[in-house]
Motif scaffolding. Structure first.
Motif, short mmCIF file in Angstrom:
data_model
loop_
_atom_site.label_atom_id
_atom_site.label_comp_id
_atom_site.label_asym_id
_atom_site.label_seq_id
_atom_site.Cartn_x
_atom_site.Cartn_y
_atom_site.Cartn_z
N PRO A 1 -3.50 -14.18 -2.00
CA PRO A 1 -4.15 -13.01 -1.37
C PRO A 1 -3.11 -12.07 -0.74
N ARG A 2 -2.03 -12.66 -0.20
CA ARG A 2 -0.99 -11.83 0.41
C ARG A 2 -0.40 -10.87 -0.62
N SER A 3 -0.08 -11.41 -1.82
CA SER A 3 0.50 -10.51 -2.82
C SER A 3 -0.52 -9.50 -3.31
N LEU A 4 -1.80 -9.91 -3.38
CA LEU A 4 -2.83 -8.94 -3.77
C LEU A 4 -2.87 -7.77 -2.78
N GLU B 1 -0.49 -6.64 -1.06
CA GLU B 1 0.69 -5.80 -1.28
C GLU B 1 0.52 -4.92 -2.52
N TRP B 2 -0.23 -5.41 -3.50
CA TRP B 2 -0.40 -4.65 -4.74
C TRP B 2 -1.42 -3.54 -4.61
N GLU B 3 -2.29 -3.66 -3.59
CA GLU B 3 -3.40 -2.71 -3.51
C GLU B 3 -2.94 -1.25 -3.57
N PRO B 4 -1.92 -0.85 -2.79
CA PRO B 4 -1.50 0.56 -2.88
C PRO B 4 -0.97 0.94 -4.26
N ARG B 5 -0.33 -0.03 -4.96
CA ARG B 5 0.18 0.28 -6.30
C ARG B 5 -0.99 0.51 -7.26
N ILE B 6 -2.02 -0.31 -7.13
CA ILE B 6 -3.20 -0.15 -8.00
C ILE B 6 -3.90 1.17 -7.68
N GLN B 7 -4.01 1.46 -6.38
CA GLN B 7 -4.64 2.71 -5.95
C GLN B 7 -3.91 3.92 -6.55
N ARG C 1 -11.44 -8.08 -9.81
CA ARG C 1 -12.39 -7.53 -8.83
C ARG C 1 -11.78 -6.34 -8.09
N MET C 2 -10.53 -6.51 -7.68
CA MET C 2 -9.86 -5.45 -6.92
C MET C 2 -9.69 -4.19 -7.76
N GLU C 3 -9.26 -4.35 -9.01
CA GLU C 3 -9.07 -3.18 -9.88
C GLU C 3 -10.40 -2.45 -10.08
N ALA C 4 -11.45 -3.22 -10.36
CA ALA C 4 -12.75 -2.60 -10.62
C ALA C 4 -13.26 -1.90 -9.35
N ARG C 5 -13.06 -2.54 -8.20
CA ARG C 5 -13.52 -1.95 -6.93
C ARG C 5 -12.78 -0.63 -6.64
N ILE C 6 -11.45 -0.66 -6.77
CA ILE C 6 -10.67 0.55 -6.47
C ILE C 6 -11.03 1.67 -7.45
N ALA C 7 -11.17 1.30 -8.73
CA ALA C 7 -11.46 2.31 -9.76
C ALA C 7 -12.84 2.93 -9.54
#
Length: 409
Positions: free
Chosen positions: A108-111, A113-119, A360-366
């Protein structure tokens, strides 16, 4: 050469041959739940279960239902890899160890960190839609987003993402009886090219690790053991392939559900974007025609039939997710159901999908960014879903999904 009986052909079990019936197998699922919840297919020597409780047991109980298998639904090229390096082909405790090594890269920690990159990737894709009144949501979002994200997170040059996508597509092509040898040949070629491409990248990152998943996989250590270069390559192929396929399918299904399964829901999401995660879970439950297979590890009659060691058993997840005994009004699309996360689309138990939090994170952000940007969407007039279906291993995904969009004023 591939042996056909090593690969299980699902459409030979379901007899759903038309594109339309493969896209909408739900009536057949219901019939099986009601009339043959435990079904033996003699032609391929395969057991099939359709109820929620049964499917969950098959996924959870690795003593009875093993993931060490010689035959599979997963359309991997025959005899082209060493099963030990494939985390999906082993059971606990060996599986625990291999998976622990892989999951060190998926904390979860690395996820976080990736959130802004995915955004940032999402924002760029949405900016590309400016000024368009008709969009192909597959081409503009569902296909490029996951492959760009997974290439970046793994640390593979993003300029190569078309190559990666084309290899993944071939590796996920389902087998069919008619073109078996030809498809098998294509898969083995794709696997070889993919391996040859990744090997030097892995070796380079082992020498000079940077901040990405392949580097993490080369460094991951458990009880003094590390993954070999070959294992890192195979893990990377698995992650690049699965990270692509599943998330593309999830995003396209989200838009399909908005347009066709629950018209009006787009405005509900716009008025409250905190409902987006629920929307994604209900799409996973309602529209995923997933299936998972196991090997019967010992003779058992746990489901009231004599199953023999060595036979294959398929859990029809898409059917389990519509089992009324688990989900009230299961045939209705409802983002407010209390047990919305109980679906089995990402599996369950020790083999729960490693990439699920990322998908889940990619779909949520998108979806959140999209809903904030566009006032409304609707299908292009005359769009017929059946004409635009493409096969994929996890069921069927839409090849293109054109939509009309209204920009925010």
């Amino acid at each position: 050469m591939g042996s056909m009986n090593q690969n299980i052909l699902l459409n030979e079990i379901s007899k759903l041959k038309s594109k339309q019936s493969q896209w909408e197998p739900f009536a057949w699922y219901k019939e099986m739940r009601e009339n043959s919840p435990v079904f033996y297919d003699a032609e391929q020597d395969v057991w099939n279960v359709f109820l929620y409780e049964h499917a969950k047991r098959v996924l959870f109980d690795h003593e009875l239902f093993s993931n060490k298998k010689e035959r599979s639904l997963i359309p991997t090229p025959s005899k082209s890899f060493d099963n030990r390096s494939n985390v999906n082909m082993v059971d606990p405790p060996e599986h625990r160890k291999r998976r622990a090594l892989q999951s060190q890269a998926f904390t979860p920690r690395s996820l976080k960190e990736w959130e802004p990159r995915i955004q940032a990737i999402v924002d760029e894709l949405i900016a590309d839609m400016e000024g368009e009144s008709t969009l192909d949501i597959m081409e503009k979002l569902a296909i490029p987003l996951p492959v760009t994200v997974i290439a970046e997170l793994l640390g593979v040059p993003s300029k190569d993402r078309r190559l990666i996508k084309s290899w993944s597509d071939i590796l996920f092509l389902p087998y069919n009886k008619e073109a078996f040898v030809d498809i098998d040949q294509q898969k083995r070629q794709a696997m070889k090219e993919f391996r040859d491409y990744l090997f030097p990248i892995v070796q380079e990152k082992r020498k000079h690790p940077v901040d990405d998943i392949i580097s993490d996989l080369t460094k991951a250590e458990l009880e003094g053991e590390q993954l070999t270069d070959e294992e890192v390559v195979m893990s990377a192929i698995g992650l690049l392939g699965a990270g692509n396929e599943t998330t593309t399918k999830l995003i396209s299904n989200v838009f399909y559900c908005i347009l066709f399964d629950k018209p009006g829901i787009y405005q509900e999401l716009r008025s409250d974007v905190s409902l987006v995660p629920n929307m994604i879970e209900e799409v996973l439950r309602f529209r995923f025609t997933a299936h998972m297979d196991r090997r019967v590890a010992q003779d058992t009659n746990v489901f009231g039939h004599e199953m023999k060691e060595g036979q294959v058993i398929v859990a029809w997840i898409g059917s389990a997710n519509r089992d009324e005994s688990e989900f009230a009004h299961a045939e209705e699309f409802d983002i407010h159901r209390p047990n919305i996360q109980h679906h089995l689309s990402f599996g369950s138990g020790p083999h729960f999908c490693l990439g699920a939090p990322l998908a889940r994170m990619e779909a949520r952000i998108a979806l959140t960014a999209f809903v904030k940007r566009f006032a409304d969407i609707r299908p292009v007039a005359g769009f017929e879903v059946t004409e635009h279906l493409a096969d994929s291993v996890l069921g069927q995904s839409l090849e293109n999904l054109p939509i009309m969009v209204d920009h925010n004023k």
